[in-house]
Structures are given as structure tokens and as C-alpha cells.
Write a protein that holds these residues in place. Structure first.
Motif, PDB file in Angstrom:
ATOM      1  N   SER A 150      -2.575  -9.958  14.086  1.00 38.32           N
ATOM      2  CA  SER A 150      -2.733 -10.278  12.663  1.00 38.32           C
ATOM      3  C   SER A 150      -3.405  -9.113  11.937  1.00 38.32           C
ATOM      4  CB  SER A 150      -3.552 -11.556  12.488  1.00 38.32           C
ATOM      5  OG  SER A 150      -4.821 -11.433  13.094  1.00 38.32           O
ATOM      6  N   GLU A 151      -4.343  -8.449  12.616  1.00 38.82           N
ATOM      7  CA  GLU A 151      -5.032  -7.302  12.023  1.00 38.82           C
ATOM      8  C   GLU A 151      -4.055  -6.160  11.768  1.00 38.82           C
ATOM      9  OE1 GLU A 151      -9.030  -4.562  12.842  1.00 38.82           O
ATOM     10  OE2 GLU A 151      -8.057  -5.641  14.499  1.00 38.82           O
ATOM     11  N   ALA A 152      -3.170  -5.908  12.723  1.00 39.39           N
ATOM     12  CA  ALA A 152      -2.178  -4.835  12.565  1.00 39.39           C
ATOM     13  C   ALA A 152      -1.210  -5.155  11.434  1.00 39.39           C
ATOM     14  CB  ALA A 152      -1.433  -4.629  13.877  1.00 39.39           C
ATOM     15  N   SER A 153      -0.738  -6.387  11.380  1.00 40.92           N
ATOM     16  CA  SER A 153       0.193  -6.789  10.323  1.00 40.92           C
ATOM     17  C   SER A 153      -0.458  -6.696   8.951  1.00 40.92           C
ATOM     18  CB  SER A 153       0.671  -8.225  10.570  1.00 40.92           C
ATOM     19  OG  SER A 153       1.398  -8.315  11.779  1.00 40.92           O
ATOM     20  N   ASP A 154      -1.720  -7.115   8.869  1.00 39.66           N
ATOM     21  CA  ASP A 154      -2.443  -7.046   7.589  1.00 39.66           C
ATOM     22  C   ASP A 154      -2.575  -5.609   7.113  1.00 39.66           C
ATOM     23  OD1 ASP A 154      -2.726  -9.774   7.545  1.00 39.66           O
ATOM     24  OD2 ASP A 154      -4.811  -9.783   8.231  1.00 39.66           O
ATOM     25  N   LEU A 155      -2.814  -4.689   8.046  1.00 34.56           N
ATOM     26  CA  LEU A 155      -2.978  -3.288   7.680  1.00 34.56           C
ATOM     27  C   LEU A 155      -1.663  -2.691   7.179  1.00 34.56           C
ATOM     28  CD1 LEU A 155      -4.845  -0.939   7.434  1.00 34.56           C
ATOM     29  CD2 LEU A 155      -4.621  -0.502   9.877  1.00 34.56           C
ATOM     30  N   THR A 156      -0.560  -3.098   7.776  1.00 33.23           N
ATOM     31  CA  THR A 156       0.754  -2.645   7.315  1.00 33.23           C
ATOM     32  C   THR A 156       1.035  -3.158   5.907  1.00 33.23           C
ATOM     33  OG1 THR A 156       1.620  -2.594   9.591  1.00 33.23           O
ATOM     34  CG2 THR A 156       3.229  -2.660   7.803  1.00 33.23           C
ATOM     35  N   LEU A 157       0.791  -4.454   5.686  1.00 32.88           N
ATOM     36  CA  LEU A 157       1.050  -5.051   4.380  1.00 32.88           C
ATOM     37  C   LEU A 157       0.110  -4.520   3.307  1.00 32.88           C
ATOM     38  CD1 LEU A 157       1.720  -8.759   5.404  1.00 32.88           C
ATOM     39  CD2 LEU A 157       3.390  -7.093   4.570  1.00 32.88           C
ATOM     40  N   LYS A 158      -1.112  -4.207   3.709  1.00 34.53           N
ATOM     41  CA  LYS A 158      -2.093  -3.683   2.764  1.00 34.53           C
ATOM     42  C   LYS A 158      -1.593  -2.400   2.109  1.00 34.53           C
ATOM     43  CE  LYS A 158      -7.119  -3.151   2.666  1.00 34.53           C
ATOM     44  NZ  LYS A 158      -8.341  -3.135   3.512  1.00 34.53           N
ATOM     45  N   GLN A 159      -0.955  -1.544   2.907  1.00 35.24           N
ATOM     46  CA  GLN A 159      -0.390  -0.307   2.364  1.00 35.24           C
ATOM     47  C   GLN A 159       0.679  -0.612   1.320  1.00 35.24           C
ATOM     48  OE1 GLN A 159       0.770   2.560   5.595  1.00 35.24           O
ATOM     49  NE2 GLN A 159       0.156   0.805   6.834  1.00 35.24           N
ATOM     50  N   LEU A 160       1.517  -1.590   1.635  1.00 38.69           N
ATOM     51  CA  LEU A 160       2.608  -1.972   0.742  1.00 38.69           C
ATOM     52  C   LEU A 160       2.072  -2.447  -0.606  1.00 38.69           C
ATOM     53  CD1 LEU A 160       5.683  -2.543   0.397  1.00 38.69           C
ATOM     54  CD2 LEU A 160       5.234  -4.823   1.332  1.00 38.69           C
ATOM     55  N   TYR A 161       1.108  -3.360  -0.562  1.00 44.13           N
ATOM     56  CA  TYR A 161       0.553  -3.928  -1.793  1.00 44.13           C
ATOM     57  C   TYR A 161      -0.219  -2.881  -2.590  1.00 44.13           C
ATOM     58  CZ  TYR A 161       1.642  -8.287   0.663  1.00 44.13           C
ATOM     59  OH  TYR A 161       2.280  -9.300   1.346  1.00 44.13           O
ATOM     60  N   ASN A 162      -0.950  -2.024  -1.900  1.00 44.95           N
ATOM     61  CA  ASN A 162      -1.718  -0.990  -2.599  1.00 44.95           C
ATOM     62  C   ASN A 162      -0.802  -0.028  -3.346  1.00 44.95           C
ATOM     63  OD1 ASN A 162      -4.208  -1.940  -1.761  1.00 44.95           O
ATOM     64  ND2 ASN A 162      -4.386  -0.533  -0.040  1.00 44.95           N
ATOM     65  N   GLN A 163       0.289   0.357  -2.711  1.00 47.27           N
ATOM     66  CA  GLN A 163       1.220   1.277  -3.366  1.00 47.27           C
ATOM     67  C   GLN A 163       1.923   0.612  -4.544  1.00 47.27           C
ATOM     68  OE1 GLN A 163       3.396   4.300  -0.762  1.00 47.27           O
ATOM     69  NE2 GLN A 163       2.904   2.705   0.734  1.00 47.27           N
ATOM     70  N   TYR A 164       2.209  -0.686  -4.411  1.00 44.34           N
ATOM     71  CA  TYR A 164       2.822  -1.409  -5.522  1.00 44.34           C
ATOM     72  C   TYR A 164       1.873  -1.427  -6.722  1.00 44.34           C
ATOM     73  CZ  TYR A 164       4.869  -5.199  -8.272  1.00 44.34           C
ATOM     74  OH  TYR A 164       5.409  -5.948  -9.292  1.00 44.34           O
ATOM     75  N   ARG A 165       0.598  -1.695  -6.472  1.00 45.91           N
ATOM     76  CA  ARG A 165      -0.394  -1.693  -7.556  1.00 45.91           C
ATOM     77  C   ARG A 165      -0.468  -0.305  -8.205  1.00 45.91           C
ATOM     78  NH1 ARG A 165      -4.281  -5.939  -7.736  1.00 45.91           N
ATOM     79  NH2 ARG A 165      -4.310  -7.281  -5.902  1.00 45.91           N
ATOM     80  N   GLU A 166      -0.528   0.724  -7.366  1.00 47.02           N
ATOM     81  CA  GLU A 166      -0.665   2.077  -7.898  1.00 47.02           C
ATOM     82  C   GLU A 166       0.547   2.455  -8.753  1.00 47.02           C
ATOM     83  OE1 GLU A 166      -1.639   6.574  -6.249  1.00 47.02           O
ATOM     84  OE2 GLU A 166      -0.555   5.167  -4.953  1.00 47.02           O
ATOM     85  N   LYS A 167       1.734   2.189  -8.265  1.00 48.91           N
ATOM     86  CA  LYS A 167       2.955   2.560  -8.982  1.00 48.91           C
ATOM     87  C   LYS A 167       3.075   1.840 -10.321  1.00 48.91           C
ATOM     88  CE  LYS A 167       8.001   2.526  -8.640  1.00 48.91           C
ATOM     89  NZ  LYS A 167       9.179   2.130  -7.822  1.00 48.91           N
ATOM     90  N   ASN A 168       2.668   0.567 -10.352  1.00 46.55           N
ATOM     91  CA  ASN A 168       2.846  -0.245 -11.554  1.00 46.55           C
ATOM     92  C   ASN A 168       1.581  -0.392 -12.396  1.00 46.55           C
ATOM     93  OD1 ASN A 168       5.746  -1.338 -11.309  1.00 46.55           O
ATOM     94  ND2 ASN A 168       4.898  -1.751  -9.273  1.00 46.55           N
TER      95      ASN A 168
END
Length: 333
Positions: free
Chosen positions: A49-67
Motif C-alpha cells: 500500500s505504501e508503494a502504491s500510494d507513492l506512485t499515485l502521489k506523483q500522479l496527483y502532484n503533477q496534476y495539481r502543478e499542471k493545472n
């Protein structure tokens, strides 16, 4: 996150792997690094779960930054500067209390709500929204206007600093998707000065860089929130001379003269004791690892090590800032 864990498939270890991958969120595609483990015997892949959360965290952070969508820390900071409770802020914005509270907890706002949050960063827009809401008494409106005026005045006083990356309140890939936290940077510096009496400027910069970038690699956030750039001697804090000067002015560190043969150089020493309470257990573990492993290396060896990092190699030509998102997962350690 640990580099090795017990495998659920055999009596052996499973090793952490980090590989580039494309992922989509709200119909937009991003490059992320996928974190997963591989069993040494069966070669089966699995994610905790920790590994999956870290992968998704990158996705959400980049979405916030781009938009241009504010991060939870920025949303909380915005509300607190106006002196409002979450319930009252939600009323002003017209989001609904539960919706707004979820934004402060990490839920990603819709683009329309994100636009509203960005608008009220300017006190004039906030005042207009407050007056239209009919939620406040005349006295409360006057107090909010005074608060807004003070915020505007402070913003003007910081006008020049806002042009320097190290003084903005933005969160992006160059801050490790964390707010800059000057006090935390100060005690990070104090830690390495305390642990190693040879922590001169070049060595200190290497300890700071690897601590922040290792933290991003294994937790998804930097420790200090500060930016690093590539120079000839390797990665350093962006505008490090000014930052070290401020640490001295704020009495976190002191400067003393030290003789080296016929030369005299300035050496930093801690002016305060290290405050462990500012850091998470994971952050302290990373700092300790860096200190223990770097104190046995010469400064020249640390420079050579940093010259092998892709983040330095790709950015040295232009002396550019180094992206945590792009380069921390590729860190050699």
C-alpha cells in the motif's frame, strides 16, 4: 519506504524496483515512477500500500502543478491568513463544509473550485466575495478588511523576494511538492553541522541535497521544500549564500575563522541544539544515513558522487534547477 522487505511468496527478501511509467488522471496523462517489489526467488512482482500510494502521489502532484491547483498546505494557509474557521471559509466559497474540509485533507478540487481558491489569494477578490456572501456583521467585515489590508501591505514589503524562487510560497516539482519551511531547513543544517565538524559549505550542500532528494525518492516529499541547482561542484541549494547568511542573521548558526596552513576560512557552527521534533521518523532515518555514510568520505569523493547523478548531468550546462519528480527516483543511493 524500505529497499528490501520480506517476500510474501517465499522465504526470502523482495527488492524495491522503481521504473518509469505513464498514468492518467482526469483524462490527462503524466510520466511517473512506479514503485513495486520483486521476490528474489519467484520473481513475482507486487506492490505494498505504501508503494502504491507513492506512485499515485506523483500522479496527483503533477496534476495539481499542471493545472495550478493549490495543495492542501496552501489551502489551509490561505484560510488561516484570513482568520476563518473551515466552516466559515466553506460558506464564503459556497463549496459546502464537507467538500471544503476534504480539500484541506488532500482531495483534489475541481478546476472551477480551484480557480476560486486561486482568486482569493488576492485580498481584493476575497473582500468582494465576503461582501457578496452576506455572512458577516458590519464589525466582522471591518475586521476582515483590516486583515486583508495587512496581508496586502506584507505582500508589497515582500515584493522583491517574490522574484526569488526561494521566497515564493509555490509548491512544485522543484520544491519536492512541499512548502518551503525555513525553520526546518535551519535545523537540517544544524543537524549536519553537529554531526560532522568538517561540514564546510560544499560538504554541507551535498548532505542537504541527498537528504532532500532521498526523502522525495522514498516518501514522496522533500524535507525542507527548498530548491537545488547544478553548479560545477555538484548540486547546491539555490541561492545558498543568501540562505546561509539568513541562518546566521536569525542566529541558527555562527561563523568562526579557522586556520588552514597559511589560509583562513569561515566555518559554520551550530548556535542552537538540534530539534528532532520538527522531523518525521523517516526523515531522521534518512538524515542519519546520509551523515553516517558521508562523514567517512572526503569532500572530493562527495563531489565525484554527485557528478554521477543524472539530475546534475542534465542540468549543469545551464546551471538549472533540478526537478525532484524527474530525478530523485533515479538517485544513485
Amino acid at each position: 519506504m524500505k529497499k528490501t522487505i520480506e517476500s510474501p511468496f517465499a522465504d526470502c527478501n523482495a527488492v524495491l524496483h522503481i521504473t518509469p511509467q505513464k498514468m492518467s488522471f482526469r483524462k490527462e496523462e503524466f510520466d511517473v515512477y512506479d514503485y513495486f517489489y520483486v521476490c528474489e526467488i519467484t520473481k513475482k512482482e507486487f506492490a505494498t500500500s505504501e508503494a502504491s500510494d507513492l506512485t499515485l502521489k506523483q500522479l496527483y502532484n503533477q496534476y495539481r502543478e499542471k493545472n495550478n491547483i493549490l495543495f492542501p498546505e496552501q489551502i489551509k494557509q490561505l484560510r488561516k491568513q484570513y482568520g476563518l474557521t473551515p466552516a466559515k471559509m466553506s460558506e464564503v466559497l459556497g463549496f459546502g463544509e464537507n467538500v471544503y474540509r476534504q480539500y484541506e485533507k488532500g482531495e483534489i478540487p475541481s478546476k472551477s473550485n480551484a480557480k476560486t481558491l486561486n482568486l482569493i489569494k488576492h485580498s481584493k477578490n476575497f473582500n468582494e466575495l465576503v461582501e457578496k456572501s452576506n455572512l458577516f456583521s458590519i464589525y466582522e467585515l471591518d475586521e476582515l478588511k483590516k486583515t486583508a489590508i495587512n496581508i496586502e501591505r506584507e505582500s508589497k514589503e515582500d515584493f522583491i523576494k517574490k522574484y526569488l524562487r526561494n521566497y515564493t510560497d509555490e509548491i512544485d516539482q522543484f520544491t519536492g511538492f512541499a512548502l518551503r519551511y525555513f525553520k526546518k531547513l535551519a535545523y537540517l543544517v544544524i543537524y549536519f553541522l553537529t554531526e560532522n565538524d568538517r561540514a564546510y559549505t560544499t560538504r554541507l550542500n551535498k548532505c542537504l541535497f541527498y537528504s532532500d532528494f532521498m526523502s522525495y525518492k522514498y516518501t514522496g516529499n522533500s524535507i525542507s521544500g527548498y530548491t537545488y541547482c547544478a553548479i560545477d561542484n555538484g548540486p547546491v541549494l539555490d541561492n545558498y549564500k543568501r540562505l546561509f547568511s539568513e541562518l546566521w542573521e536569525e542566529e541558527y548558526i555562527e561563523s568562526v575563522e579557522q586556520k588552514f596552513g597559511n589560509d583562513t576560512i569561515d566555518k559554520f557552527i551550530p548556535a542552537k541544539a538540534f530539534d528532532k521534533n520538527l522531523f518525521s521518523d523517516d526523515e531522521v532515518e534518512i538524515m542519519k544515513w546520509v551523515s553516517d555514510n558521508f562523514k567517512i568520505k572526503s569532500t572530493e569523493e562527495l563531489i565525484e558522487l554527485s557528478h554521477k547523478e543524472k539530475g546534475w548531468i542534465d542540468n549543469i550546462a545551464g546551471k538549472n534547477s533540478i526537478s525532484y519528480q524527474q530525478y530523485a527516483p533515479l538517485l544513485s543511493i
